[in-house]
Design a protein around this motif. Structure first.
Motif: not given
Ligand SMILES: Cc1cc2nc3c(=O)[nH]c(=O)nc-3n(C[C@H](O)[C@H](O)[C@H](O)COP(=O)(O)OP(=O)(O)OC[C@H]3O[C@@H](n4cnc5c(N)ncnc54)[C@H](O)[C@@H]3O)c2cc1C
Length: 251
Positions: A1-2, A142-144, A211-217
């Motif tokens: 998405m641009r 920049p994302f592209e 903030s590192g908790h996205g899977f869980g919540i």
């Molecule tokens: C090493 C590691 C370990 C982790 N361990 C845990 C854990 O144990 N438990 C837990 O709960 N969480 C954990 N996390 C955190 C968890 O992975 C993230 O909180 C979660 O993935 C966030 O999800 P999200 O969908 O918000 O973002 P993302 O997963 O980053 O997804 C965002 C998506 O948007 C896409 N995007 C961005 N901008 C654009 C655009 N302009 N156009 C099109 N697409 C776009 C990106 O390419 C990406 O695919 C961990 C993270 C890391 C890095």
């Protein structure tokens, strides 16, 4: 998405690299790229990248079945019989232009968490310095150009995890590393996500900053976002996740 389409001061669609899509509401769930996307819209979203490193081992028959999260290591068994291993109390905080842009927002968090953050100045500063802050939807974003954030794992931090793990679980001595990788966590100043509408641009909603908790919540966050989008009474109190909480300090 641009970028977004706007009509009469509100969102009317999105612009992608393949064309436009009309819609009345947009959820920005861009992970660590949400802040840059917002900046192009003139919206200030304080968010910094924190780099976490992980490794996985070759299959290790006879090892523990349980998952353990200790102070300085964590492991869990994988389906192939190997283990995912990480250091739980050390992540890299790269210094970037955003570190200065959002310094006042993050200072309290830095004070609380400095023991767990390894601040580093490296190439990422230059790379992010070169990113355009503004682009028009008819230009590639920049994302592209980047497509995927794929930071290098920090091998020293992973070695710490291995040492701590082997001290407590000698079974892991001699483990073979099959792969090491890292990922960018999208941190907010209070380590809570932003889930909700952006008042200054009606039709735009944020679901980011996990903030590192996205899977869980994620399951609960998804329900809350759906409730807010559809105008239902939210299943949980949405106030802690309001975007406007960051604007009080920067009106
Ligand atoms: C090493 C590691 C370990 C982790 N361990 C845990 C854990 O144990 N438990 C837990 O709960 N969480 C954990 N996390 C955190 C968890 O992975 C993230 O909180 C979660 O993935 C966030 O999800 P999200 O969908 O918000 O973002 P993302 O997963 O980053 O997804 C965002 C998506 O948007 C896409 N995007 C961005 N901008 C654009 C655009 N302009 N156009 C099109 N697409 C776009 C990106 O390419 C990406 O695919 C961990 C993270 C890391 C890095």
């Amino acid at each position: 998405m641009r970028g977004l389409l706007r009509e009469a001061g509100r969102v009317s669609g999105v612009v992608t690299e393949h064309g436009e899509l009309r819609c009345a509401s947009v959820v920005l769930a861009g992970g660590a790229w949400s802040s840059l996307f917002c900046r192009n819209l003139g919206i200030r979203l304080p968010q910094l990248k924190v780099i976490a490193s992980v490794l996985r081992t070759a299959p290790m028959p006879g090892g523990p079945e349980l998952a353990v999260g200790a102070h300085d290591f964590a492991f869990r068994k994988r389906r192939d019989g190997g283990y995912t291993i990480a250091q739980r109390s050390a992540n890299i905080a790269p210094i970037t232009p955003d570190s200065f842009r959002y310094l006042t927002d993050f200072l309290p968090a830095l004070g609380r968490q400095y023991r767990e953050l390894r601040v580093r100045l490296g190439r990422q500063f230059i790379d992010e310095w070169r990113l355009p802050a503004h682009w028009s939807p008819d230009q590639p974003s920049p994302f592209e150009a980047l497509r995927v954030l794929d930071p290098q794992p920090d091998l020293a931090i992973l070695a710490e995890a291995r040492r701590a793990l082997c001290r407590h679980f000698p079974f892991f001595e001699g483990l073979q590393v099959s792969q090491a990788w890292a990922g960018a966590m999208d941190a907010t100043p209070d380590a809570l996500p932003v889930i909700g509408p952006v008042a200054e641009l009606p039709g735009l909603f944020l679901s980011t900053g996990y903030s590192g908790h996205g899977f869980g919540i994620a399951p609960g966050a998804g329900v809350l976002m759906a409730d807010l989008l559809s105008g239902q009474v939210p299943a949980v109190d949405p106030r802690p996740f309001r975007f406007e909480r960051f604007q009080a300090a920067h009106p």
